[in-house]
Enzyme design. Structure first.
Site, PDB file in Angstrom:
ATOM      1  N   ASP A  80      -9.770  -8.253 -16.548  1.00 49.41           N
ATOM      2  CA  ASP A  80      -9.969  -9.465 -17.362  1.00 49.41           C
ATOM      3  C   ASP A  80      -8.632  -9.948 -17.905  1.00 49.41           C
ATOM      4  OD1 ASP A  80     -10.585 -11.390 -19.235  1.00 49.41           O
ATOM      5  OD2 ASP A  80     -11.784 -10.085 -20.525  1.00 49.41           O
ATOM      6  N   HIS A  88       0.827  -1.217   0.000  1.00 49.94           N
ATOM      7  CA  HIS A  88       0.000   0.000   0.000  1.00 49.94           C
ATOM      8  C   HIS A  88       0.857   1.262   0.000  1.00 49.94           C
ATOM      9  CE1 HIS A  88      -3.522   2.372   0.272  1.00 49.94           C
ATOM     10  NE2 HIS A  88      -4.243   1.584   1.044  1.00 49.94           N
TER      11      HIS A  88
END
Length: 439
Positions: free
Chosen positions: A386, A159
């Protein structure tokens, strides 16, 4: 009972082309103590007849090597600067970790409901980086083939290097390369430029009039921290479709109309307020306990000048809605929704500069007492990631814990799935209250 996931290969993947060898400084916002952990995403894809697992694995691995060329800091290693002022990334093309695995237990239907316990899906990202400054790769990708031919992709991203928006941009670029839709990373081009969030030089005036309740400590009068540390947490998952969200908006407006007649409450405002109230009521806390709802506000377009498109570093501050249990419970959904809205509206250029100054000169960290943190993953574009296997059937965290996540729902663009783990003693009450807005 044996392990549910078997690792077939674990290999370090370096950028496929030469990348700059340098040490890059992270911003004060990136370097905050509460961001020193790994964001862990889980994507689950339906089985596709005729899909060659070996070829797909090779494509994903090759795409990772390509994506790491423009995103080369993700192949570096994060450490503290020698002077301790902030963090930096040593970029020597050390690589990201890629894992291929198989599961003889999980199938796609296992992800249609909440996990039975917080860490049930832990093995779908086998390397858990507990300390992000100890030399571990800041990016880990695991492709697991499930027993029904479906696939799970677990991703861990440090992060300190990027926020939700930045990580989602990386993941979509990476996935487009894997699927063959792109040959190179196109738009948005990744932008480092962490110096844009440097604090003002010493001697220049800065705003001291902005208050930051997210950093203030409140009394723990009910053993809040002990309860969340000692009691087992039970994961929950509730989907709110467009009809439910409209009900919440109508209820909030009827109990406390927005000050501006031109702007109705947003889905985020009413849903986060509703979850906050349901959570507080289910926990049965003392009426005078102070509670906070913390949530991130993207400031890319709230600062002057705006941050450039493709900036993938941390560009958010925590907004804080604060009130007592008594007021949160008794004053209704409209009151809570208005608190969420007003805390969000406080975030402007001066507010962001004030946070930058504050975290640059101290180890300021948000309080944990009475706090519910909400993170909105439903608007990041994660539902479009995807890798050549279609859009994900499920998007969520590897581990469902006390942080509340708002998630996208497959084939329901206007719906939101809410996942959060609550103490076992409160879980039944929470599920009832969250599903019953008029109770």
């Amino acid at each position: 009972m044996g392990t549910s996931v078997h690792v077939k290969e674990a290999v370090m993947v370096a950028p496929c082309e030469p990348t700059p060898a340098r040490v890059l400084t992270l911003s004060a916002i990136d370097s905050q103590l509460f961001l020193r952990f790994t964001i862990e995403y889980l994507f689950v894809y339906r089985a596709r007849p005729g899909l060659d697992h070996g070829a797909t694995t090779a494509c994903v691995k090759a795409a990772l090597a390509k994506a790491l060329v423009p995103y080369y800091p993700l192949a570096g290693r994060v450490r503290a600067k020698p002077d301790g002022s902030c963090l930096e990334v040593v970029c020597r093309a050390q690589g990201a970790l890629f894992i291929e695995a198989a599961s003889d237990r999980y199938s796609i239907t296992d992800f249609e409901r909440a996990p039975k316990y917080v860490t049930q899906w832990r093995k779908l990202l086998s390397l858990h980086v507990a300390d992000v400054l100890k030399g571990a790769p800041p990016l880990v990708v695991q492709l697991t083939w499930l027993k029904d031919g479906a696939a799970a992709v677990g991703v861990g991203i440090n992060h300190c290097l990027c926020d939700g928006i930045g990580s989602a941009e990386f993941l979509n670029s990476f996935a487009e390369l894997a699927s063959g839709r792109r040959g190179v990373v196109t738009e948005p081009k990744p932008v480092w430029e962490r110096h844009l969030l440097d604090p003002l030089p010493v001697g220049l005036p800065c705003s001291n009039s902005v208050t930051h309740p997210e950093f203030n400590r409140v009394p723990d009068i009910c053993g809040f921290l002990t309860r969340f540390s000692n009691e087992r947490l039970a994961p929950t998952s509730i989907t709110f479709d467009q009809r439910h969200l409209s009900q919440l908006k109508n209820l909030a407006t009827s109990t406390n109309p927005p000050i501006s007649t031109e702007s109705s409450y947003t889905s985020f405002e009413v849903l986060s307020a509703h979850i906050w109230r349901s959570w507080a009521r289910a926990l049965n806390l003392p009426s005078n306990q102070v509670l906070k709802l913390l949530f991130s506000v993207n400031f890319r377009d709230r600062v002057k000048p705006s941050l450039p498109s493709g900036y993938y570093g941390n560009a958010f501050v925590l907004a804080c809605a604060q009130t007592s249990v008594k007021d949160l419970v008794e004053k209704g959904l409209g009151y809570a929704s208005a608190l969420v809205r007003s805390s969000k509206e406080r975030v402007d250029n001066e507010y962001v500069k004030s946070v930058v100054e504050s975290v640059s000169h101290s180890s300021t960290c948000p309080d944990s007492v009475g706090v519910l943190i909400v993170s909105q993953w439903s608007r990041l574009g994660l539902e479009k990631v995807d890798f050549g296997m279609g859009e994900p059937n499920h998007v969520g965290p590897i581990c469902c814990d006390r942080y509340c996540l708002l998630l996208p729902v497959f084939d329901q663009r206007d719906a939101v799935k809410v996942m959060v783990a609550v103490p076992t003693s409160a879980v039944d009450n929470y599920n009832y209250l969250a599903r019953s807005p008029y109770s």
